[in-house]
Enzyme design. Structure first.
Site, PDB file in Angstrom:
ATOM      1  N   GLY A  46       1.344  -8.447  -9.109  1.00 41.50           N
ATOM      2  CA  GLY A  46       0.751  -8.157  -7.805  1.00 41.50           C
ATOM      3  C   GLY A  46      -0.714  -7.815  -7.965  1.00 41.50           C
ATOM      4  N   GLN A  51      -8.738  -4.298  -5.827  1.00 42.68           N
ATOM      5  CA  GLN A  51      -8.855  -4.309  -7.290  1.00 42.68           C
ATOM      6  C   GLN A  51      -9.896  -5.293  -7.789  1.00 42.68           C
ATOM      7  OE1 GLN A  51      -4.349  -4.672  -7.642  1.00 42.68           O
ATOM      8  NE2 GLN A  51      -4.876  -3.700  -9.562  1.00 42.68           N
ATOM      9  N   CYS A  91      -0.144  -1.185 -13.754  1.00 35.21           N
ATOM     10  CA  CYS A  91      -1.156  -1.687 -12.821  1.00 35.21           C
ATOM     11  C   CYS A  91      -2.261  -2.356 -13.619  1.00 35.21           C
ATOM     12  CB  CYS A  91      -1.725  -0.513 -12.022  1.00 35.21           C
ATOM     13  SG  CYS A  91      -3.020  -0.988 -10.874  1.00 35.21           S
ATOM     14  N   LEU A  92      -2.731  -3.505 -13.136  1.00 35.86           N
ATOM     15  CA  LEU A  92      -3.802  -4.213 -13.846  1.00 35.86           C
ATOM     16  C   LEU A  92      -5.088  -3.381 -13.897  1.00 35.86           C
ATOM     17  CD1 LEU A  92      -3.217  -7.828 -12.494  1.00 35.86           C
ATOM     18  CD2 LEU A  92      -2.598  -6.904 -14.748  1.00 35.86           C
ATOM     19  N   HIS A 133       3.164  -0.526  -3.706  1.00 35.35           N
ATOM     20  CA  HIS A 133       2.101  -0.291  -4.688  1.00 35.35           C
ATOM     21  C   HIS A 133       0.794  -0.960  -4.226  1.00 35.35           C
ATOM     22  CE1 HIS A 133       0.787  -0.247  -9.145  1.00 35.35           C
ATOM     23  NE2 HIS A 133      -0.121  -1.008  -8.556  1.00 35.35           N
ATOM     24  N   GLU A 134       0.902  -2.206  -3.747  1.00 33.88           N
ATOM     25  CA  GLU A 134      -0.309  -2.948  -3.357  1.00 33.88           C
ATOM     26  C   GLU A 134      -0.904  -2.412  -2.049  1.00 33.88           C
ATOM     27  OE1 GLU A 134      -1.444  -4.584  -5.695  1.00 33.88           O
ATOM     28  OE2 GLU A 134       0.399  -4.900  -6.828  1.00 33.88           O
ATOM     29  N   HIS A 137      -3.041   0.421  -2.789  1.00 33.77           N
ATOM     30  CA  HIS A 137      -4.386   0.014  -3.237  1.00 33.77           C
ATOM     31  C   HIS A 137      -5.308  -0.191  -2.036  1.00 33.77           C
ATOM     32  CE1 HIS A 137      -4.254  -0.457  -7.566  1.00 33.77           C
ATOM     33  NE2 HIS A 137      -3.206  -1.257  -7.527  1.00 33.77           N
TER      34      HIS A 137
HETATM   35 NI    NI Z   1      -1.944  -1.864  -9.096  1.00 33.37          NI
END
Ligand code: NI
Length: 167
Positions: A46, A51, A91-92, A133-134, A137
């Site tokens: 995701g 991000q 998470c990236l 989660h997204e 963000h």
């Molecule tokens: Ni993330």
């Protein structure tokens, strides 16, 4: 398509609240395809526009094993939620850190698709975790902010150490 650089926690730009998309146009569709390419390349399941330092409410997700089920959500909103699940998240933007977070088991989401058409989706399990989660963000929240202050300080210290080693 193009790969986009991913912001790393604790970059303050990860705490900006993303704006609603007012028009789903070619620029948004290009953003979605670049975000998908960036997510697959990372690799991740995701990615939120926040991000990649684009503060618009756009999310891409693919939790399938063979990267065959891409979802794009524009202006996603959770209409309904139920149950509870604990999942180990990563998470990236927080590389190498995996921690358990408690979230809703099932969510009903409304969003626009890449043609600007509204749709609703009821999901559970990993996909439900990922959507929550997204959307966090987009609201300027990184998953580690669900953890205790002590854990957050430890994670920041560990990331600072990693950054010194790779610098
Ligand atoms: Ni993330």
């Amino acid at each position: 398509m193009a790969l986009l650089p991913i912001l790393r926690y604790p970059d303050p730009r990860l705490h900006r609240k993303a704006a609603l998309v007012t028009e789903v146009d070619e620029a948004i569709r290009k953003l979605i395809s670049d975000m998908a390419e960036t997510m697959y390349e990372a690799p991740g399941i995701g990615l939120a526009a926040t991000q990649v330092d684009v503060h618009k409410r756009v999310v891409v997700i693919d939790v399938s094993e063979d990267k065959s089920k891409l979802f794009a959500f524009i202006n996603p909103e959770i209409l309904d939620r139920s149950g509870e699940q604990v999942c180990e998240e990563g998470c990236l933007s927080v590389p190498g850190i995996y921690e358990k977070v408690t979230r809703s088991e099932r969510v009903k989401v409304r969003a626009l698709d890449p043609q600007g058409e509204p749709f609703t989706l009821e999901v559970e399990g990993l996909l439900a975790v990922c959507i929550q989660h997204e959307i966090d963000h987009l609201d300027g929240k990184v998953f580690v902010e669900h953890l205790s202050q002590l854990k957050q300080s430890r994670i920041k210290a560990r990331l600072a150490k990693q950054a010194r080693i790779t610098a």
